[in-house]
Design an enzyme around this catalytic site. Sequence first.
Site, mmCIF file in Angstrom:
data_model
loop_
_atom_site.group_PDB
_atom_site.id
_atom_site.type_symbol
_atom_site.label_atom_id
_atom_site.label_comp_id
_atom_site.label_asym_id
_atom_site.label_seq_id
_atom_site.Cartn_x
_atom_site.Cartn_y
_atom_site.Cartn_z
ATOM 1 C CG HIS A 18 -1.833 1.098 1.374
ATOM 2 N ND1 HIS A 18 -1.728 2.052 2.357
ATOM 3 C CD2 HIS A 18 -2.929 1.426 0.638
ATOM 4 C CE1 HIS A 18 -2.716 2.927 2.239
ATOM 5 N NE2 HIS A 18 -3.454 2.567 1.203
ATOM 6 C CG HIS A 60 -3.751 9.427 -0.239
ATOM 7 N ND1 HIS A 60 -4.354 10.309 0.633
ATOM 8 C CD2 HIS A 60 -4.581 8.358 -0.325
ATOM 9 C CE1 HIS A 60 -5.486 9.792 1.064
ATOM 10 N NE2 HIS A 60 -5.655 8.610 0.497
#
Length: 263
Positions: A18, A60
């Site tokens: 991740h 992100h």
Amino acid sequence: MSAHDQISRSGKPAVVAHRGASGETAEHTLAAYELALEQGADGLECDVRLTSDHQLVCIHDRTIDRTSDGTGVVSEMSLAELKEHDFGSWHTDGRSASVLTLRELLTLTLDWHRPVRLFIETKHPVRFGSLVEQRLLEELQEFGVATPPSADHSRAVVISFSSAGVWRIRRHAPMLPTILLGDTARLLGGSAATAVGATGIGPSVESLRLYPDLVDRAAAAGRVTYCWTVDEQVDVQLCADLGVRWVATNHPARVRDWLVTVD
């Protein structure tokens, strides 16, 4: 042996890093992804956003404030402007790093000495709307991975919390696997995933603890399950017991070690 067979682990979830090995080094940096690959991750996950000059970068947040030494909104900055900032030294390991482009991450992934799958999350809502998926498909086409022979043999997977984003990918690249991320209300009945033609669902591990039957319901509809973010051993065991196909974790080495002990 096919690339899909080599990526998979029979009977156990495959491990997706991740944002790279983000538990150990700065997220979305080349170092984080290289470390994840060295640790044996089966897949890599990244978030992509468009710069003001329409370049896809792996960031992100809407802004660079949290993960760099600068400030500003990603969509209002050019790639050249982003490259002026350090995206690594904020982390405890102190390693400096330049902003990572999707092109650089695709190159790393596809050139690695074993098959690895790249999970690419398109962020929404964003000022550029559908242009994010358009540019993503253009880059995947350039790298030769936009039209795989089947979803099982694809080296790229597009994931998103946006139903519209998933639908755009399915409409223009029907063989490319897609995962609809979301909360349990949308995923339990499967209506949203069905409507957009997603090949998988992506519940959080918190949702999976509350609704373990999600995996069986997805499988009955022909969909795989991708669970995020799985960092605790008890949750790794849960995912293995339920038959989750992919687990996204910030600690790929640790999760791989735990999976060795899973029956």
